[in-house]
Every structure is written in structure tokens, then in C-alpha cells.
Design a protein around this motif. Structure first.
Motif, PDB file in Angstrom:
ATOM      1  N   LEU A 121       0.888  -1.170   0.000  1.00  0.00           N
ATOM      2  CA  LEU A 121       0.000   0.000   0.000  1.00  0.00           C
ATOM      3  C   LEU A 121       0.920   1.212   0.000  1.00  0.00           C
ATOM      4  O   LEU A 121       1.303   1.719   1.052  1.00  0.00           O
ATOM      5  N   GLY A 122       1.336   1.611  -1.187  1.00  0.00           N
ATOM      6  CA  GLY A 122       2.390   2.606  -1.283  1.00  0.00           C
ATOM      7  C   GLY A 122       3.689   2.011  -0.783  1.00  0.00           C
ATOM      8  O   GLY A 122       4.227   1.082  -1.370  1.00  0.00           O
ATOM      9  N   LEU A 123       4.186   2.517   0.346  1.00  0.00           N
ATOM     10  CA  LEU A 123       5.412   1.991   0.945  1.00  0.00           C
ATOM     11  C   LEU A 123       5.161   0.815   1.877  1.00  0.00           C
ATOM     12  O   LEU A 123       6.080   0.063   2.191  1.00  0.00           O
ATOM     13  N   LEU A 124       3.924   0.656   2.324  1.00  0.00           N
ATOM     14  CA  LEU A 124       3.626  -0.315   3.370  1.00  0.00           C
ATOM     15  C   LEU A 124       3.522  -1.734   2.811  1.00  0.00           C
ATOM     16  O   LEU A 124       2.666  -2.017   1.972  1.00  0.00           O
ATOM     17  N   PRO A 125       4.386  -2.675   3.277  1.00  0.00           N
ATOM     18  CA  PRO A 125       4.285  -4.062   2.810  1.00  0.00           C
ATOM     19  C   PRO A 125       3.164  -4.794   3.528  1.00  0.00           C
ATOM     20  O   PRO A 125       2.951  -4.620   4.732  1.00  0.00           O
ATOM     21  N   VAL A 126       2.459  -5.651   2.778  1.00  0.00           N
ATOM     22  CA  VAL A 126       1.379  -6.459   3.352  1.00  0.00           C
ATOM     23  C   VAL A 126       1.542  -7.893   2.868  1.00  0.00           C
ATOM     24  O   VAL A 126       1.644  -8.141   1.660  1.00  0.00           O
ATOM     25  N   LEU A 127       1.562  -8.837   3.808  1.00  0.00           N
ATOM     26  CA  LEU A 127       1.634 -10.257   3.484  1.00  0.00           C
ATOM     27  C   LEU A 127       0.393 -10.940   4.020  1.00  0.00           C
ATOM     28  O   LEU A 127       0.033 -10.769   5.183  1.00  0.00           O
ATOM     29  N   LYS A 128      -0.286 -11.700   3.160  1.00  0.00           N
ATOM     30  CA  LYS A 128      -1.459 -12.470   3.577  1.00  0.00           C
ATOM     31  C   LYS A 128      -1.227 -13.925   3.202  1.00  0.00           C
ATOM     32  O   LYS A 128      -0.725 -14.222   2.119  1.00  0.00           O
ATOM     33  N   LEU A 129      -1.634 -14.820   4.116  1.00  0.00           N
ATOM     34  CA  LEU A 129      -1.326 -16.236   3.951  1.00  0.00           C
ATOM     35  C   LEU A 129      -2.458 -17.088   4.510  1.00  0.00           C
ATOM     36  O   LEU A 129      -2.982 -16.819   5.599  1.00  0.00           O
ATOM     37  N   ASP A 130      -2.844 -18.134   3.748  1.00  0.00           N
ATOM     38  CA  ASP A 130      -3.815 -19.116   4.239  1.00  0.00           C
ATOM     39  C   ASP A 130      -3.315 -19.777   5.507  1.00  0.00           C
ATOM     40  O   ASP A 130      -2.159 -20.225   5.562  1.00  0.00           O
ATOM     41  N   VAL A 131      -4.158 -19.882   6.513  1.00  0.00           N
ATOM     42  CA  VAL A 131      -3.812 -20.597   7.737  1.00  0.00           C
ATOM     43  C   VAL A 131      -4.976 -21.508   8.110  1.00  0.00           C
ATOM     44  O   VAL A 131      -6.122 -21.045   8.230  1.00  0.00           O
ATOM     45  N   ALA A 132      -4.698 -22.804   8.272  1.00  0.00           N
ATOM     46  CA  ALA A 132      -5.745 -23.765   8.625  1.00  0.00           C
ATOM     47  C   ALA A 132      -5.969 -23.824  10.145  1.00  0.00           C
ATOM     48  O   ALA A 132      -7.081 -24.057  10.602  1.00  0.00           O
ATOM     49  N   LYS A 133      -4.883 -23.618  10.927  1.00  0.00           N
ATOM     50  CA  LYS A 133      -4.975 -23.683  12.381  1.00  0.00           C
ATOM     51  C   LYS A 133      -4.357 -22.421  12.973  1.00  0.00           C
ATOM     52  O   LYS A 133      -3.149 -22.364  13.248  1.00  0.00           O
ATOM     53  N   PRO A 134      -5.178 -21.387  13.190  1.00  0.00           N
ATOM     54  CA  PRO A 134      -4.665 -20.094  13.687  1.00  0.00           C
ATOM     55  C   PRO A 134      -3.892 -20.207  14.993  1.00  0.00           C
ATOM     56  O   PRO A 134      -2.948 -19.438  15.223  1.00  0.00           O
ATOM     57  N   GLU A 135      -4.262 -21.171  15.845  1.00  0.00           N
ATOM     58  CA  GLU A 135      -3.594 -21.275  17.134  1.00  0.00           C
ATOM     59  C   GLU A 135      -2.107 -21.600  16.986  1.00  0.00           C
ATOM     60  O   GLU A 135      -1.295 -21.276  17.868  1.00  0.00           O
ATOM     61  N   ALA A 136      -1.702 -22.224  15.854  1.00  0.00           N
ATOM     62  CA  ALA A 136      -0.292 -22.558  15.644  1.00  0.00           C
ATOM     63  C   ALA A 136       0.550 -21.293  15.481  1.00  0.00           C
ATOM     64  O   ALA A 136       1.693 -21.226  15.953  1.00  0.00           O
ATOM     65  N   ILE A 137       0.005 -20.286  14.809  1.00  0.00           N
ATOM     66  CA  ILE A 137       0.722 -19.014  14.634  1.00  0.00           C
ATOM     67  C   ILE A 137       0.948 -18.354  15.989  1.00  0.00           C
ATOM     68  O   ILE A 137       2.056 -17.897  16.313  1.00  0.00           O
TER      69      ILE A 137
END
Length: 584
Positions: A121-137
Motif C-alpha cells: 500500500l504505497g510503501l507499506l508491505p502487506v503479506l497475507k497467507l492461508d492458515v488452517a490452524k490459527p492457534e499454531a501461529i
């Protein structure tokens, strides 16, 4: 400290996004939802529109790829900075998780197939990723916190909670935070700082509507249709948006952010470019070179082997320049283009008869506009003082040359005997010069190399032994031979090379590329490790880690109707027990 952390965070997020973007991903519905939150004017995007089997891909990697030196993180582990220890802990978790595909997806809570997206978003980096089990993150972040003493703060925006890790020093007037948020099976990793404007966090988390969005624009579909890329990995760098950001104060989101940062610093480093002339002229150049795009051409993933064929294209609409560059293309032989049986191969294809005219055409095209922008005008003045025509003095001596290539097909060391040390037993290698009249070029070369003056090269394709001209110790296993094989002057040694040379006889000159290189890591290292075992010399840890690095890579450069093309191919195999024992 602030600037260092900004750079480190942006690079880390960008590198992570790019790495995952090469591991393609899940459903069309989710893709549309994510793309609807990406502005159409994003300068950079990389992502997947189809699933990628990440579990099988990790399984297919050789063990050497998954290991790292024991002291790799030693320096950072001794740091008193909790932030450094936190990122070291996450890095170690990542490296350890590569042990198997199952461990990797379990550690990060992924499904066997995932999608990821990286954009700015302009200078701002954004990473999005599929996660099946949020608790692991959350579990791995908790582990890194416990090991480092670094902690997060829970925050909420528009009903969405997230973890915020402060990257800047305490009391900094412009704090920067690293954020982790999970919603509906999607992990978002980004930064937050007031320097980049209000509302940008909500946009990064997908909470603000975007118009027009990347989903509305049709940009990705256009790239796929134009270049024939697969859905598993697709991306671009938008040159026009970058130029707009550099030459205007508010032409897009990136321009507005750069303007705000310049106001805070009290000076604008882009001031020289932000003039009406520079904006107009650089925009015209960017219109001719609008994007760099990249994507997969072929993909094959299994638990034992994976291969990817990937291309990056610098798009061009300037047909004058493209035609000039295409006319330079020369010949690259099949033993380079399809060199899976070699240790190493490289070919440079240049039609020297066209080199000077082509470069002159490029020079003239660049110098033709009368630029008013000071930066462009200075570049023109520097170029005008030089001329590619001077190359004609050198290329004229190699009239008709279409390319030069070389390959190392095989090499082997002999075991030591009672009377001798281990030595080079055999070498199969070849160098070829492809030309309209290779015999004429050889006769011209004789006037510069006195040792060749009395040599008459057979015209029937038979080989001439050069051992008396290039005397080498017999233990080297090299017996050089020279021959004309069709349109190719060939210097080679070894029976395997002789077979390749003979095959060249039937290859007609076809301008098929500019550059190609191939490397088989396992064939490079196996004989060297075998030699080390014969001599009993200790093998450095970094080197021994490569013993089962069963990977083949090929890269190339070419020109087509769409632009300048960089091709890359990679094949990974799980090494067998035989492969890991250092033999042939």
C-alpha cells in the motif's frame, strides 16, 4: 536506529512475501476477497490464484537445503536486543520446521496446499497467507517471545484484534509496529506507523473498501493471457505507478506518502524529478516500459521431486528497441539448451554482424527525443559522447560469429596408489564457436597465435590432436582435440565430449537466444567430496552440507515480442543413499 529498523522490516516482509509467493495456493472466492482489498495502483504484487502443494514441495527438497551451520545465528543470539532475539527465534523455528513437509505445515498451522499474497500500500508491505490452524501461529509467536523476552501489545481496530510488536526504540516520535492479525483463516502480517497516513492499517487488514481494486482492474488476467503464465504464481512491478510516485506529489498513494515523509525530513530528495517536464517525459518512457511481470510457465510438485519453470518479463511497447535487440540474438546449441547430462553449461548467443547496427539503433532511439527534464538531459549528454560504432573495429575481426558456448560434461578423480596422490582421472569438456564460416575464422586466428601457424584444419570434420601444442601432464586426463563440425569450431576432450561435438555437425545456425547457463549441483560437488575422502582432508561444514544438494538450475536471457525475458528453471530431488555417499 529507526531507519535501520524500517529497512529491515520492509526487507523481511518483502522477502517473506516473495518466498511464499513462489509456493502457490486455495479457492477462487478467497482470491477475489483478497484482491478486492488490494488497490489497483499497488506498485508491487505477488500472489497465487490457485493452490500450491507446500507440504509436498518441502518434502521434495534435498536435506542440504533444510540445514544450516550451527553458528549461523550465534552473533545475534549474543545480542542484548530482545527484538533481535525474537527474530532469531522465529528464524530458527522456520529452519527446524523444514525437516519435513508435515512438520512445516504443522508448525505454521498451514493446510497441505496454501495461498499467499504480497503487495504494498504505497510503501507499506502487506503479506497475507492461508492458515488452517490459527492457534499454531500464536503458539510459535509465544515461543519466540519466551525465548527473547520481547512482548506484544493486543490492539483492536474496527472490531478486529491484532498483535503489535514495537520495532522502534522507546520514546521514538514516529513508532513503527509489526502486526499479526488472523481473520477467517487468513493471516495478515504488516507494519503500522503514523508516518504513512490515516486509515492505512484498516486498509491493510481488509476493513476499508477499495475502489478501484486489483480484482476490478483485470490486470492479473491480462498478464496471464499475454504471457501464458499459470495461476499458481503471478506478480508484477508497476513502473508507471513508480514513476508517478517519483514525479508527482499526490499522483497516487505512494506519491502522497513520499511527500509526507519529505515534509517531515524538511527536504525532498525527489525535488529534481518533480517538475512538469520530468513528469511528462518519464511518464512517456514508463508507458513504453509499463511493467515487470513474473509467473510460472510449468509446475510439477511431488514428495520426491519438484520442478518449476519461471519467467520474468520487462514489458516493452517500443517496437523499435525490441526489434533492434532481437536482431542481436545469436545461436545457443542444444547441449546448452538441454544440458541435463552435464555438470555445467553456458552459451552466449550474439550475431556479431548485427551487434553494432543493433546497438546503434538503440543509441539513436534513446538520443532522439529532446528531453527538457534535467536528469534525462544529463543522461543523454553522457551517452552522446560515446558511440557503439567503435565496437566495429573489434567485431569486424570476428565476422559471422553467432555465439560461443562451453560445457563441462563430466570429471572424475582417481584413487591414490602407493606411489601417487589422488589425481584427475578424466575430463569431458567442450568449447564451441558457432559461425557462418568457422574455418575462415580459424585461419584468421592463426596470424595471432604463432603455435597454430602450421596447422591445417581438416574440412571433413575429423579431429586434430592438439596435445603437442598444448602439452599437459598425463595425470590430468586431458587430451585436447580441435575440429570443424558443420557450422561450429569445436575444442574438446573426452569421449562424451566427442559425441556432443559430433551431434553439433547437424545443428544449423538458428538465432534462438542471447544467454543460457545450466548447473547441476550434485554433479559439481560429488567428485570434489570424493577427492576429499581419498585424501583424508577434513571437509568444511558448509561444504559437506552440499553433498546431497540434488538440484539442477537453468537460467536464460532472451527477447520476444513482449519484452526482455529472463527464464529460470529449477529441479529439486530427494537424494537417495547412493547420491549422498560422495561417488558418481
Amino acid at each position: 536506529m529507526k531507519k535501520i529498523l524500517i529497512a529491515a522490516a520492509v526487507v523481511a516482509a518483502g522477502a517473506g512475501g516473495y518466498w511464499v509467493s513462489q509456493q502457490p495456493s486455495s479457492s477462487a472466492e478467497q482470491s477475489n476477497t483478497v484482491l478486492a482489498s488490494v488497490p489497483a495502483d499497488t506498485p508491487i504484487f505477488s500472489g497465487q490464484l490457485a493452490p500450491f502443494p507446500i507440504k509436498s514441495y518441502i518434502n521434495s527438497l534435498s536435506q542440504s537445503y533444510k540445514t544450516y551451520p550451527d553458528d549461523m545465528f550465534a552473533e545475534f543470539e549474543q545480542s542484548d536486543d530482545a527484538r533481535a532475539k525474537f527474530f532469531v527465534s522465529l528464524s530458527q523455528i522456520y529452519m527446524e520446521s523444514l525437516e519435513s513437509g508435515e512438520k512445516f505445515v504443522t508448525t505454521f498451522g498451514l493446510a497441505d496446499e496454501v495461498k499467499s499474497y504480497f503487495y504494498t500500500l504505497g510503501l507499506l508491505p502487506v503479506l497475507k497467507l492461508d492458515v488452517a490452524k490459527p492457534e499454531a501461529i500464536w503458539a510459535l509467536l509465544d515461543k519466540a517471545e519466551q525465548e527473547s523476552g520481547y512482548s506484544h501489545e493486543m490492539k483492536t481496530v474496527k472490531g478486529v484484534s491484532y498483535r503489535a510488536y514495537t520495532l522502534t526504540d522507546v520514546g521514538d516520535s514516529e513508532p513503527i509496529e509489526l502486526l499479526f492479525s488472523q481473520q477467517a483463516g487468513l493471516l495478515t502480517v504488516t507494519l503500522d506507523t503514523p508516518m504513512l497516513g490515516e486509515g492505512i492499517l484498516e486498509t491493510a487488514l481488509g476493513l476499508n473498501p477499495i475502489t478501484p481494486s486489483l480484482a476490478d482492474s483485470g490486470i492479473l488476467q491480462n498478464i496471464i493471457k499475454t504471457h501464458g503464465f499459470r495461476d499458481e504464481s503471478i506478480g508484477f512491478i508497476n513502473h508507471q505507478e513508480l514513476v508517478k510516485a517519483m514525479t508527482t506529489k499526490d499522483g497516487n498513494q505512494l506519491a502522497r506518502q513520499l511527500t509526507a515523509l519529505a515534509e517531515q525530513e524538511g527536504e525532498d530528495p525527489l525535488l529534481e524529478l518533480r517538475t512538469p517536464d520530468c513528469h511528462s517525459e518519464l511518464s512517456a518512457i514508463a508507458a513504453n516500459w509499463p511493467r515487470t511481470v513474473f509467473g510460472l510457465n510449468q509446475l510439477s510438485i511431488g514428495d520426491k521431486e519438484s520442478s518449476m519453470d519461471f519467467s520474468t518479463v520487462i514489458e516493452s511497447k517500443n517496437q523499435t528497441l525490441l526489434n533492434a535487440l532481437k536482431s542481436m540474438r545469436g545461436f545457443i546449441p542444444d547441449y546448452v539448451k538441454n544440458s541435463q547430462d552435464s555438470v555445467f553449461s553456458m552459451g552466449i548467443g550474439i550475431e556479431l554482424n548485427q551487434l553494432v547496427p543493433s546497438l546503434t539503433a538503440v543509441w539513436d532511439e534513446v538520443l532522439q527525443p529532446q528531453y527538457q527534464c534535467d536528469v534525462l538531459n544529463q543522461i543523454q549528454q553522457e551517452m552522446s559522447g560515446q558511440s557503439p560504432a567503435m565496437l566495429g573495429m573489434f567485431t569486424g575481426m570476428a565476422n559471422g560469429v553467432r555465439g560461443v558456448s562451453a560445457t563441462l560434461i563430466d570429471y572424475k578423480f582417481a584413487e591414490a596408489s602407493d606411489q601417487s596422490e589422488p589425481s584427475l582421472e578424466s575430463v569431458d569438456a567442450l568449447i564451441s564457436l558457432s559461425a557462418d564460416n568457422p574455418s575462415m575464422l580459424f585461419n584468421m586466428a592463426k596470424s595471432f597465435v604463432p603455435e597454430l601457424a602450421n596447422i591445417q584444419l581438416p574440412q571433413d570434420g575429423s579431429a586434430l590432436d592438439l596435445s603437442h601444442i598444448v602439452p599437459l601432464p598425463p595425470e590430468y586426463g586431458i587430451s585436447p582435440k580441435l575440429a570443424v563440425k558443420g557450422d561450429h569450431l569445436v575444442l574438446y576432450t573426452g569421449d562424451k565430449a566427442a559425441a556432443v561435438a559430433e551431434k553439433l555437425s547437424s545443428e544449423k545456425l538458428d538465432n534462438n537466444g542471447l544467454y543460457s547457463v545450466y548447473l547441476d549441483y550434485s554433479k559439481v560437488f560429488a567428485p570434489i567430496l570424493s577427492l576429499a575422502e581419498m585424501t583424508g582432508e577434513p571437509i568444511p561444514e558448509e561444504f559437506s552440507m552440499m553433498k546431497d544438494y540434488n538440484m539442477q538450475v537453468q537460467m536464460g536471457l532472451d527477447i520476444n515480442d513482449q519484452g526482455i525475458v529472463f527464464d529460470s528453471y529449477m529441479n529439486n530431488k530427494v537424494s537417495s543413499d547412493k547420491d549422498t555417499q560422495g561417488g558418481e
